[in-house]
Scaffold this motif. Sequence first.
Motif, mmCIF file in Angstrom:
data_model
loop_
_atom_site.group_PDB
_atom_site.id
_atom_site.type_symbol
_atom_site.label_atom_id
_atom_site.label_comp_id
_atom_site.label_asym_id
_atom_site.label_seq_id
_atom_site.Cartn_x
_atom_site.Cartn_y
_atom_site.Cartn_z
ATOM 1 N N ILE A 121 0.868 -1.164 0.113
ATOM 2 C CA ILE A 121 -0.121 0.030 -0.016
ATOM 3 C C ILE A 121 0.923 1.303 0.111
ATOM 4 O O ILE A 121 0.587 2.190 -0.714
ATOM 5 N N VAL A 122 1.897 1.116 0.817
ATOM 6 C CA VAL A 122 2.882 2.457 0.963
ATOM 7 C C VAL A 122 3.340 2.625 -0.481
ATOM 8 O O VAL A 122 3.633 3.812 -1.073
ATOM 9 N N GLU A 123 3.941 1.661 -1.100
ATOM 10 C CA GLU A 123 4.352 1.577 -2.490
ATOM 11 C C GLU A 123 3.596 2.155 -3.492
ATOM 12 O O GLU A 123 4.067 3.105 -4.167
ATOM 13 N N ILE A 124 2.459 1.668 -3.515
ATOM 14 C CA ILE A 124 1.334 2.181 -4.227
ATOM 15 C C ILE A 124 1.224 3.679 -4.305
ATOM 16 O O ILE A 124 1.277 4.454 -5.115
ATOM 17 N N ILE A 125 1.118 4.193 -2.938
ATOM 18 C CA ILE A 125 0.901 5.578 -2.612
ATOM 19 C C ILE A 125 1.962 6.418 -3.195
ATOM 20 O O ILE A 125 2.114 7.422 -3.636
ATOM 21 N N LEU A 126 3.434 5.935 -2.811
ATOM 22 C CA LEU A 126 4.328 6.707 -3.227
ATOM 23 C C LEU A 126 4.728 6.831 -4.913
ATOM 24 O O LEU A 126 5.171 7.774 -5.204
ATOM 25 N N VAL A 127 4.241 5.543 -5.386
ATOM 26 C CA VAL A 127 4.400 5.552 -6.934
ATOM 27 C C VAL A 127 3.415 6.501 -7.633
ATOM 28 O O VAL A 127 3.684 7.358 -8.457
ATOM 29 N N CYS A 128 2.294 6.519 -7.133
ATOM 30 C CA CYS A 128 1.211 7.477 -7.652
ATOM 31 C C CYS A 128 1.587 8.738 -7.095
ATOM 32 O O CYS A 128 1.351 9.565 -8.061
ATOM 33 N N LEU A 141 23.359 -10.242 11.467
ATOM 34 C CA LEU A 141 23.200 -9.237 10.433
ATOM 35 C C LEU A 141 21.754 -8.594 10.726
ATOM 36 O O LEU A 141 20.808 -8.715 9.725
ATOM 37 N N LYS A 142 21.585 -8.073 12.043
ATOM 38 C CA LYS A 142 20.175 -7.174 12.198
ATOM 39 C C LYS A 142 19.784 -6.363 11.217
ATOM 40 O O LYS A 142 18.618 -6.307 11.007
ATOM 41 N N PHE A 143 20.714 -5.885 10.715
ATOM 42 C CA PHE A 143 20.332 -4.641 9.694
ATOM 43 C C PHE A 143 19.648 -5.299 8.426
ATOM 44 O O PHE A 143 18.961 -4.653 7.579
ATOM 45 N N LEU A 144 19.726 -6.446 8.048
ATOM 46 C CA LEU A 144 19.014 -7.078 7.173
ATOM 47 C C LEU A 144 17.916 -7.868 7.285
ATOM 48 O O LEU A 144 17.267 -8.583 6.702
ATOM 49 N N THR A 145 17.569 -8.039 8.619
ATOM 50 C CA THR A 145 16.298 -8.563 9.157
ATOM 51 C C THR A 145 15.088 -7.935 9.120
ATOM 52 O O THR A 145 15.061 -6.674 8.478
ATOM 53 N N ASP A 146 13.990 -8.495 9.107
ATOM 54 C CA ASP A 146 12.536 -7.850 8.987
ATOM 55 C C ASP A 146 12.635 -6.887 10.367
ATOM 56 O O ASP A 146 12.147 -7.184 11.535
ATOM 57 N N TYR A 147 12.548 -5.440 9.974
ATOM 58 C CA TYR A 147 12.643 -4.654 11.006
ATOM 59 C C TYR A 147 11.771 -3.430 10.626
ATOM 60 O O TYR A 147 11.514 -2.308 11.399
ATOM 61 N N LEU A 148 11.508 -3.238 9.259
ATOM 62 C CA LEU A 148 10.638 -2.059 9.075
ATOM 63 C C LEU A 148 9.418 -2.428 8.996
ATOM 64 O O LEU A 148 8.643 -2.926 8.046
ATOM 65 N N ASP A 149 8.592 -1.950 9.927
ATOM 66 C CA ASP A 149 7.193 -2.302 10.425
ATOM 67 C C ASP A 149 6.245 -1.204 10.310
ATOM 68 O O ASP A 149 6.315 -0.290 10.853
ATOM 69 N N PHE A 150 5.519 -1.657 9.275
ATOM 70 C CA PHE A 150 4.413 -0.841 8.831
ATOM 71 C C PHE A 150 2.995 -0.922 9.667
ATOM 72 O O PHE A 150 2.102 -0.331 9.186
ATOM 73 N N TYR A 177 1.075 -3.424 9.413
ATOM 74 C CA TYR A 177 0.295 -4.430 8.806
ATOM 75 C C TYR A 177 1.386 -5.487 7.963
ATOM 76 O O TYR A 177 0.929 -6.470 7.440
ATOM 77 N N SER A 178 2.630 -5.202 8.176
ATOM 78 C CA SER A 178 3.431 -5.903 7.537
ATOM 79 C C SER A 178 5.040 -5.597 7.931
ATOM 80 O O SER A 178 5.082 -4.314 8.344
ATOM 81 N N ILE A 179 5.880 -6.430 7.803
ATOM 82 C CA ILE A 179 7.309 -5.994 8.323
ATOM 83 C C ILE A 179 8.351 -6.531 7.291
ATOM 84 O O ILE A 179 8.344 -7.608 6.916
ATOM 85 N N LEU A 180 8.871 -5.333 6.630
ATOM 86 C CA LEU A 180 9.928 -5.798 5.612
ATOM 87 C C LEU A 180 11.427 -5.698 6.268
ATOM 88 O O LEU A 180 11.741 -4.790 7.168
ATOM 89 N N SER A 181 12.269 -6.480 5.526
ATOM 90 C CA SER A 181 13.642 -6.364 5.556
ATOM 91 C C SER A 181 14.132 -5.490 4.353
ATOM 92 O O SER A 181 13.300 -5.106 3.459
ATOM 93 N N ILE A 182 15.173 -5.105 4.370
ATOM 94 C CA ILE A 182 15.918 -4.276 3.350
ATOM 95 C C ILE A 182 15.975 -5.211 1.927
ATOM 96 O O ILE A 182 15.784 -4.518 1.032
ATOM 97 N N PHE A 237 8.118 -3.905 -8.134
ATOM 98 C CA PHE A 237 6.758 -3.181 -8.471
ATOM 99 C C PHE A 237 6.608 -1.930 -8.686
ATOM 100 O O PHE A 237 5.825 -1.213 -9.359
ATOM 101 N N CYS A 238 7.343 -1.242 -7.914
ATOM 102 C CA CYS A 238 7.439 0.307 -7.835
ATOM 103 C C CYS A 238 8.031 0.744 -9.272
ATOM 104 O O CYS A 238 7.002 1.753 -9.886
ATOM 105 N N ILE A 239 8.872 0.170 -9.856
ATOM 106 C CA ILE A 239 9.383 0.565 -11.221
ATOM 107 C C ILE A 239 8.384 0.179 -12.269
ATOM 108 O O ILE A 239 8.265 0.948 -13.119
ATOM 109 N N MET A 240 7.974 -0.977 -12.191
ATOM 110 C CA MET A 240 7.037 -1.454 -13.466
ATOM 111 C C MET A 240 5.861 -0.469 -13.289
ATOM 112 O O MET A 240 5.046 -0.228 -14.413
#
Length: 184
Positions: free
Chosen positions: A2-9, A139-148, A150-155, A164-167
């Motif tokens: 959802i965040v990516e869609i908003i940013l691309v739009c 390697l904590k900086f590569l783990t899932d820590y970007l918490d939105f 509704y979803s937790i993402l890694s780098i 997805f964003c580029i396309m």
Amino acid sequence: MIVEIILVCFLAKIKHFKIKYLFYSWTFYPILIAQCMLILFEFSIFFDTYFFVRFVPLVEPAIILSFVFALFVYRLYRPAIIGSGFIFLGTVLNKLVIAQNGGKMPAFPSFSYITGYLTPEMFGSVDSLHILGNADTKLKFLTDYLDFGYSILSIGDVFIHLFFCIMLYFLIKAVNIQFCNQKN
């Protein structure tokens, strides 16, 4: 996503592209359906429905494949190659952190606890890949820590989502060019 869609739009609007033209192209509808499935799967957890969690590994390839029609119709070859490079890089980063942590992806939730998306008890019971991160995590900086929430993402996940964003951005650009050419 959802965040990516908003940013691309938002980026497309800054470039003076009209988002509504996406809906004039039949190639956008497979992408929209795949995104709706992902959103349904993610938000079903808020209602304690874990039935769809087992299908999540199939959703990411489905999202990537949903662009195949747009790729060929609008000849989005260069964005697809660049996006595929980001998928490769993200996958390598995720595999690296998983290999360093005994075949598991540590996650460090924060906002997801507040929204109710996750509880500490859910780790290990919902899927077999993710574990709760701790002081021994490598390697904590590569783990899932970007918490939105509704979803937790890694780098690595962020790099994968860049496809997805580029396309999507280049699809918006292509349909705008096509529509403007048809009007002239």
